[in-house]
Motif scaffolding. Structure first.
Motif, PDB file in Angstrom:
ATOM      1  N   ARG A 252       0.830  -1.204   0.000  1.00  0.00           N
ATOM      2  CA  ARG A 252       0.000   0.000   0.000  1.00  0.00           C
ATOM      3  C   ARG A 252       0.866   1.255   0.000  1.00  0.00           C
ATOM      4  N   ASP A 253       0.448   2.232  -0.843  1.00  0.00           N
ATOM      5  CA  ASP A 253       1.163   3.504  -0.898  1.00  0.00           C
ATOM      6  C   ASP A 253       1.056   4.205   0.456  1.00  0.00           C
ATOM      7  N   ILE A 254       2.158   4.791   0.891  1.00  0.00           N
ATOM      8  CA  ILE A 254       2.206   5.443   2.198  1.00  0.00           C
ATOM      9  C   ILE A 254       1.366   6.722   2.218  1.00  0.00           C
ATOM     10  N   ASN A 255       1.066   7.259   1.037  1.00  0.00           N
ATOM     11  CA  ASN A 255       0.288   8.496   0.915  1.00  0.00           C
ATOM     12  C   ASN A 255      -0.842   8.245  -0.084  1.00  0.00           C
ATOM     13  N   PRO A 256      -1.858   7.469   0.339  1.00  0.00           N
ATOM     14  CA  PRO A 256      -2.855   7.010  -0.643  1.00  0.00           C
ATOM     15  C   PRO A 256      -3.687   8.142  -1.226  1.00  0.00           C
ATOM     16  N   LEU A 257      -3.916   8.057  -2.526  1.00  0.00           N
ATOM     17  CA  LEU A 257      -4.700   9.059  -3.244  1.00  0.00           C
ATOM     18  C   LEU A 257      -6.104   8.558  -3.568  1.00  0.00           C
ATOM     19  N   ALA A 258      -6.425   7.360  -3.144  1.00  0.00           N
ATOM     20  CA  ALA A 258      -7.740   6.767  -3.385  1.00  0.00           C
ATOM     21  C   ALA A 258      -7.935   5.691  -2.319  1.00  0.00           C
ATOM     22  N   PRO A 259      -9.181   5.206  -2.129  1.00  0.00           N
ATOM     23  CA  PRO A 259      -9.402   4.180  -1.096  1.00  0.00           C
ATOM     24  C   PRO A 259      -8.486   2.970  -1.259  1.00  0.00           C
ATOM     25  N   THR A 260      -8.254   2.552  -2.493  1.00  0.00           N
ATOM     26  CA  THR A 260      -7.195   1.566  -2.751  1.00  0.00           C
ATOM     27  C   THR A 260      -6.089   2.262  -3.530  1.00  0.00           C
ATOM     28  N   HIS A 261      -4.872   2.242  -3.003  1.00  0.00           N
ATOM     29  CA  HIS A 261      -3.695   2.763  -3.716  1.00  0.00           C
ATOM     30  C   HIS A 261      -2.544   1.832  -3.392  1.00  0.00           C
ATOM     31  N   VAL A 262      -2.297   0.935  -4.325  1.00  0.00           N
ATOM     32  CA  VAL A 262      -1.268  -0.095  -4.149  1.00  0.00           C
ATOM     33  C   VAL A 262      -0.184   0.132  -5.196  1.00  0.00           C
ATOM     34  N   LEU A 263       1.070  -0.053  -4.789  1.00  0.00           N
ATOM     35  CA  LEU A 263       2.199   0.008  -5.716  1.00  0.00           C
ATOM     36  C   LEU A 263       2.640  -1.414  -6.027  1.00  0.00           C
ATOM     37  N   VAL A 264       2.835  -1.694  -7.299  1.00  0.00           N
ATOM     38  CA  VAL A 264       3.276  -3.024  -7.737  1.00  0.00           C
ATOM     39  C   VAL A 264       4.644  -2.840  -8.378  1.00  0.00           C
ATOM     40  N   VAL A 265       5.647  -3.508  -7.817  1.00  0.00           N
ATOM     41  CA  VAL A 265       7.030  -3.267  -8.236  1.00  0.00           C
ATOM     42  C   VAL A 265       7.714  -4.588  -8.594  1.00  0.00           C
ATOM     43  N   PRO A 266       8.650  -4.549  -9.549  1.00  0.00           N
ATOM     44  CA  PRO A 266       9.484  -5.735  -9.757  1.00  0.00           C
ATOM     45  C   PRO A 266      10.464  -5.858  -8.595  1.00  0.00           C
ATOM     46  N   ASN A 267      10.732  -7.075  -8.132  1.00  0.00           N
ATOM     47  CA  ASN A 267      11.686  -7.237  -7.028  1.00  0.00           C
ATOM     48  C   ASN A 267      13.088  -6.786  -7.444  1.00  0.00           C
ATOM     49  N   ARG A 268      13.403  -7.011  -8.702  1.00  0.00           N
ATOM     50  CA  ARG A 268      14.710  -6.573  -9.246  1.00  0.00           C
ATOM     51  C   ARG A 268      14.523  -5.163  -9.804  1.00  0.00           C
ATOM     52  N   VAL A 269      15.438  -4.265  -9.452  1.00  0.00           N
ATOM     53  CA  VAL A 269      15.258  -2.854  -9.823  1.00  0.00           C
ATOM     54  C   VAL A 269      15.356  -2.649 -11.331  1.00  0.00           C
ATOM     55  N   ILE A 270      14.303  -2.054 -11.896  1.00  0.00           N
ATOM     56  CA  ILE A 270      14.352  -1.414 -13.206  1.00  0.00           C
ATOM     57  C   ILE A 270      14.089   0.046 -12.882  1.00  0.00           C
ATOM     58  N   PRO A 271      15.018   0.953 -13.129  1.00  0.00           N
ATOM     59  CA  PRO A 271      14.813   2.319 -12.629  1.00  0.00           C
ATOM     60  C   PRO A 271      13.578   3.015 -13.202  1.00  0.00           C
ATOM     61  N   ALA A 272      13.360   2.878 -14.509  1.00  0.00           N
ATOM     62  CA  ALA A 272      12.249   3.617 -15.135  1.00  0.00           C
ATOM     63  C   ALA A 272      11.882   2.944 -16.446  1.00  0.00           C
ATOM     64  N   MET A 273      10.758   3.368 -17.018  1.00  0.00           N
ATOM     65  CA  MET A 273      10.343   2.821 -18.315  1.00  0.00           C
ATOM     66  C   MET A 273      11.428   3.015 -19.368  1.00  0.00           C
ATOM     67  N   THR A 274      12.199   4.090 -19.259  1.00  0.00           N
ATOM     68  CA  THR A 274      13.249   4.367 -20.244  1.00  0.00           C
ATOM     69  C   THR A 274      14.405   3.370 -20.142  1.00  0.00           C
ATOM     70  N   ASP A 275      14.442   2.560 -19.109  1.00  0.00           N
ATOM     71  CA  ASP A 275      15.500   1.560 -18.929  1.00  0.00           C
ATOM     72  C   ASP A 275      15.058   0.160 -19.336  1.00  0.00           C
ATOM     73  N   VAL A 276      13.805   0.012 -19.752  1.00  0.00           N
ATOM     74  CA  VAL A 276      13.279  -1.322 -20.068  1.00  0.00           C
ATOM     75  C   VAL A 276      14.002  -1.916 -21.278  1.00  0.00           C
ATOM     76  N   THR A 277      14.363  -3.184 -21.160  1.00  0.00           N
ATOM     77  CA  THR A 277      14.991  -3.913 -22.271  1.00  0.00           C
ATOM     78  C   THR A 277      14.118  -5.130 -22.592  1.00  0.00           C
ATOM     79  N   PRO A 278      14.386  -5.767 -23.734  1.00  0.00           N
ATOM     80  CA  PRO A 278      13.585  -6.950 -24.064  1.00  0.00           C
ATOM     81  C   PRO A 278      13.609  -8.018 -22.977  1.00  0.00           C
ATOM     82  N   GLU A 279      14.687  -8.115 -22.231  1.00  0.00           N
ATOM     83  CA  GLU A 279      14.723  -9.161 -21.194  1.00  0.00           C
ATOM     84  C   GLU A 279      13.786  -8.859 -20.017  1.00  0.00           C
ATOM     85  N   ASP A 280      13.297  -7.620 -19.957  1.00  0.00           N
ATOM     86  CA  ASP A 280      12.346  -7.256 -18.900  1.00  0.00           C
ATOM     87  C   ASP A 280      10.903  -7.617 -19.259  1.00  0.00           C
ATOM     88  N   GLU A 281      10.661  -8.033 -20.493  1.00  0.00           N
ATOM     89  CA  GLU A 281       9.276  -8.256 -20.922  1.00  0.00           C
ATOM     90  C   GLU A 281       8.525  -9.244 -20.027  1.00  0.00           C
TER      91      GLU A 281
END
Ligand code: AMP
Length: 116
Positions: free
Chosen positions: A30-59
């Motif tokens: 859950r987001d620490i500063n929720p903007l809606a009744p449900t505000h959940v963050l879904v993250v990859p366990n392995r860091v991908i910094p941003a969409m601009t860093d996505v490679t084919p192996e991240d698919e």
């Protein structure tokens, strides 16, 4: 290997958070500063910094993020009325944490996609 982030430390159990789902590829909490009744963050366990860093192996992990979000939305009771997924990227996208994440927002009508 990308540097640790606050989100990778949450995924590793080093920083407390209200985790709602976790498997070997993704963690959702859950987001620490929720903007809606449900505000959940879904993250990859392995860091991908941003969409601009996505490679084919991240698919595969990107697919896992979306599938996890759909499952969490169902668990949160959001599927009937719907919800919104947001991925912020870079300064114009308003990204604050350099660890790619989906915002899952729902539980009320969310209004227009952009307000300015
Ligand atoms: P973004 O602007 O897309 O990078 O979103 C970052 C989000 O992370 C914001 O909604 C913050 O409220 C949230 N956040 C920051 N630190 C934490 C934390 N320790 N636990 C949960 N959510 C956090």
């Amino acid at each position: 290997m990308a540097e640790e982030t606050i989100f990778s430390r949450i995924a590793a159990g080093e920083i407390p958070a209200e985790i709602v789902y976790q498997d070997e590829a993704v963690t959702a909490f859950r987001d620490i500063n929720p903007l809606a009744p449900t505000h959940v963050l879904v993250v990859p366990n392995r860091v991908i910094p941003a969409m601009t860093d996505v490679t084919p192996e991240d698919e595969p992990v990107l697919g896992r993020l979306l599938a996890a979000a759909a499952r969490i939305a169902e668990d949160e009771g959001l599927s009937e009325d719907g919800y919104r997924l947001i991925v912020n990227c870079g300064s114009h996208g308003g990204q604050e944490v350099p660890h790619l994440h989906l915002h899952l927002l729902g539980g009320r009508p969310l209004g227009p996609m952009l307000t300015e």
